[in-house]
Write a protein that holds these residues in place. Structure first.
Motif, short mmCIF file in Angstrom:
data_model
loop_
_atom_site.label_atom_id
_atom_site.label_comp_id
_atom_site.label_asym_id
_atom_site.label_seq_id
_atom_site.Cartn_x
_atom_site.Cartn_y
_atom_site.Cartn_z
N UNK A 48 0.84 -1.19 0.00
CA UNK A 48 0.00 0.00 0.00
C UNK A 48 0.87 1.24 0.00
N UNK A 49 0.28 2.33 -0.50
CA UNK A 49 0.94 3.63 -0.44
C UNK A 49 -0.12 4.66 -0.14
N UNK A 50 0.27 5.70 0.58
CA UNK A 50 -0.67 6.79 0.78
C UNK A 50 -0.40 7.86 -0.25
N UNK A 58 -1.59 2.14 9.94
CA UNK A 58 -2.95 2.35 10.40
C UNK A 58 -2.96 3.38 11.52
N UNK A 59 -3.88 4.31 11.47
CA UNK A 59 -3.92 5.42 12.41
C UNK A 59 -3.51 6.71 11.74
N UNK A 60 -2.63 6.64 10.73
CA UNK A 60 -2.22 7.82 9.97
C UNK A 60 -2.96 7.94 8.66
N UNK A 61 -3.54 6.86 8.17
CA UNK A 61 -4.32 6.91 6.94
C UNK A 61 -5.38 5.84 7.01
N UNK A 264 -11.20 14.57 1.21
CA UNK A 264 -10.62 13.47 1.97
C UNK A 264 -9.31 12.94 1.43
N UNK A 265 -8.77 13.57 0.38
CA UNK A 265 -7.57 13.06 -0.28
C UNK A 265 -6.41 12.76 0.67
N UNK A 266 -6.06 13.66 1.62
CA UNK A 266 -4.90 13.36 2.48
C UNK A 266 -5.09 12.16 3.39
N UNK A 267 -6.33 11.74 3.62
CA UNK A 267 -6.60 10.69 4.59
C UNK A 267 -6.79 9.31 3.98
N UNK A 268 -6.91 9.24 2.66
CA UNK A 268 -7.21 7.95 2.05
C UNK A 268 -6.02 7.00 2.11
N UNK A 269 -6.32 5.75 2.31
CA UNK A 269 -5.32 4.69 2.20
C UNK A 269 -5.33 4.19 0.75
#
Length: 613
Positions: A48-50, A58-61, A264-269
């Motif tokens: 995965x990449x943010x 998990x917790x940051x994205x 919500x772009x900055x928060x998506x996983x």
């Protein structure tokens, strides 16, 4: 040399990979035991990449906050889509002056195109663009289509103002207006269709595995909340001739949905696309064909697989061997030329690659069995509306638009979603030992049965409607509220069928084709619309001979639409029998991931429960 190798079974190399698999398991077990407090599934972090190309922690994205943004996006986008599509059959008959059967077929073809475009969106998402970029691009196309639809109705079609309300006739539309109209609605089809499977998969990416069933329930719940507004308020405005106002409202809703998605772009996983799956599947079949005379080893550990925990498919976990479609195992069988010659992916494939192809083949029979249900479902947007349009729809001094009756379907979905989550899951879970209550396959079977009952109810309503027709009157005196049972039953069936489909196809699809798994549900609706259109053509071709009006004529009072409904009920009953056989045969995917062990065990338990039906 090659021919002799293929003809001689003794040259197949028994290259064991058991030590490779075991070492891979060992590494993952040790890593999971030390990192489980921080990362639930290690492979998720590795593949995965943010948004900033960092590994996902998990917790940051991810999490439920961005998931709820995507649910809001789904609700608003659905409001916009159904605001344009739910009354389309009446727009075609009243504004563009099409016959009932032609309008029903036009809507079926358009709706089929909507969901067929889901395969395009899923392909681009899984292969090249990733889920986030695919959602953004298709939503832009969706907004463009709605803007053109609003302009075409305002400038060219709704002349005079307020026409198309069932009382005031519209002037014949210009060829330019008709061309822009069809361009716009097919842009809407392309945008919404490509967006749907990708937003579902992107949303499920944001939550952990135990929460995915809940997310898909909320996803379908949000879809129906959005359509509730368009099936009540917007339908009323459009039915009264305010078509442009309804289309403009849909456009505004789509724009807000797009804005919320971008917020919500900055928060998506994010998950990396796994490359084009078509060559991978083609390589498996090509390699198996080229080694047709080779006998695959019975011991699965002697088939070819990469060393270590990484899969040959980037971003995808390894899949353990399964016994179905054993002829494809030849593609992972090593021969002398494979060992000493250059590695040719068109001749030798890994077990994971072979199993990816097997997963697609195993899901296809289940998917095909859902198409007849989609034929039932699509009647709400066509024949149900036409049936309601010739019934008494007055409630006091208020005239109820025929298309607004689908609000009972939506309310049924919302109510039965709550009943299923809060009552059926705990009760049935205690009885079956399955924490999900019913397995996805069982839920889909229940949906088929309820869908069949919906067609029986629609047929009975049509019989009653015809009895209440008085000579010289187009409108039957039978109240439109007689349609409530058929709409309610369709809504109840959706909770079992479509939510079950979303969970099943997304959960059973390998990592490299997750969006494709979600798109199968939409593609089922697509083919259901095409099959519905074909059935109408066939029925009219057979029943309208010798100057007879046929079952679904322009004047429904001279036809027998009830017989068409009963025909669909019979086809659904036959389909249910075939589905039971396919569901008992199906075996779940088995991923090589320690963190997935519980999930896969639950899947197998669910599958075993189906076999006990």
């Amino acid at each position: 040399m090659e021919a002799s190798e293929l003809g001689n079974k003794d040259v197949v190399l028994n290259v064991g990979t058991s030590q490779v698999v075991e070492s891979g398991h060992g590494e993952e077990l040790n890593r999971d035991s030390t990192e489980n407090e921080h990362v639930e599934v290690s492979s998720t972090r590795e593949s995965s990449i943010n948004g900033r190309q960092n590994s996902v922690i998990r917790g940051n994205s991810g999490g439920w906050k961005p998931a709820f943004l995507l649910l809001a996006n789904q609700g608003l986008a659905t409001l916009a889509f159904f605001g344009a599509g739910v009354n389309l059959v009446l727009f075609l008959t009243r504004v563009l002056e099409q016959e009932n059967a032609d309008a029903a077929n036009s809507v079926s073809k358009w709706t089929g195109t909507v969901y067929m475009c889901s395969l395009i969106g899923a392909f681009l998402s899984d292969s090249y663009w990733g889920r986030y970029l695919t959602c953004a691009i298709f939503q832009l196309v969706f907004v463009l289509g709605l803007v053109l639809l609003s302009l075409s109705s305002w400038l060219f079609l709704i002349k005079p103002e307020g026409c198309g309300n069932g009382v005031i006739d519209c002037r014949p539309a210009s060829s330019v207006g008709i061309a822009i109209f069809y361009l716009s609605i097919y842009l809407v089809a392309f945008g919404y269709g490509g967006h749907q499977p990708t937003i579902a998969t992107l949303g499920s990416d944001q939550v952990d595995e135990p929460s995915k069933p809940a997310f898909f329930c909320y996803f379908y719940f949000a879809l129906n909340v959005g359509s509730l507004f368009s099936n009540t308020i917007l339908v009323y405005f459009e039915d009264s001739g305010k078509w442009t106002l309804g289309f403009l409202t849909s456009t505004a809703s789509a724009v807000i949905a797009l804005i919320l998605f971008l917020v919500g772009t900055p928060r998506y996983r994010h998950f990396k696309p796994c490359g084009n799956p078509l060559p991978r599947v083609a390589q498996v079949f090509n390699a198996a064909f080229r080694k047709w005379k080779v006998t695959a080893p019975k011991d699965a550990e002697k088939l070819y697989e990469l060393e270590g925990p990484e899969s040959a498919i980037k971003g995808s976990r390894k899949i353990l061997h399964s016994d179905e479609f054993g002829f494809l195992d030849k593609a992972a069988t090593m021969t002398e030329s494979d060992l000493h010659g250059p590695m040719d992916p068109w001749r030798l494939c890994t077990v994971t690659q072979v199993e990816e192809a097997k997963c697609v083949l195993k899901m296809l029979p289940i998917w095909l069995c859902t198409i007849i249900y989609s034929v039932v479902f699509t009647q709400m947007a066509s024949l149900f509306v036409e049936q309601g349009a010739v019934m008494n729809s007055d409630a006091g001094n208020f005239h109820l638009p025929a298309a607004s009756m689908s609000a009972f379907d939506i309310c049924s979905v919302l109510v039965f979603t709550g009943i299923y989550r809060q009552i059926l899951v705990p009760v049935v879970g205690r009885l079956t030992g399955n924490p999900k209550g019913l397995s996805e396959l069982q839920r889909m079977g229940v949906g088929l049965v309820i869908g069949m009952l919906a067609m029986v109810a629609a047929g009975i309503t049509e019989l009653q409607r015809l009895e209440k027709v008085t000579p010289g009157n187009e409108i039957s005196s039978l109240s439109i509220f007689w349609q409530i049972p058929q709409y309610t039953l369709v809504g109840a069936s959706e909770v079992f069928m479509y939510v079950g489909q979303l969970e099943f196809f997304n959960g059973q699809a390998p990592d490299g084709i997750k969006s494709f798994g979600s798109s199968l549900c939409m593609a089922s609706i697509s083919l259901g619309n095409y099959v519905s259109s074909l059935l109408v053509h066939m029925v009219m071709g057979i029943t309208a001979k010798n100057n007879k009006p046929g079952w679904i004529p322009g004047d429904l009072n001279s036809g027998h639409m009830d017989r068409f409904y009963f025909l669909l009920a019979g086809l659904t009953a036959i389909d249910f029998g075939v589905y039971l056989f396919c569901a008992k045969w199906y075996k779940c995917i088995n991923l090589e991931c320690h963190a997935q062990g519980t999930e896969m065990a639950e899947g197998q338990a669910s599958d075993n429960a189906v076999r006990q039906v």
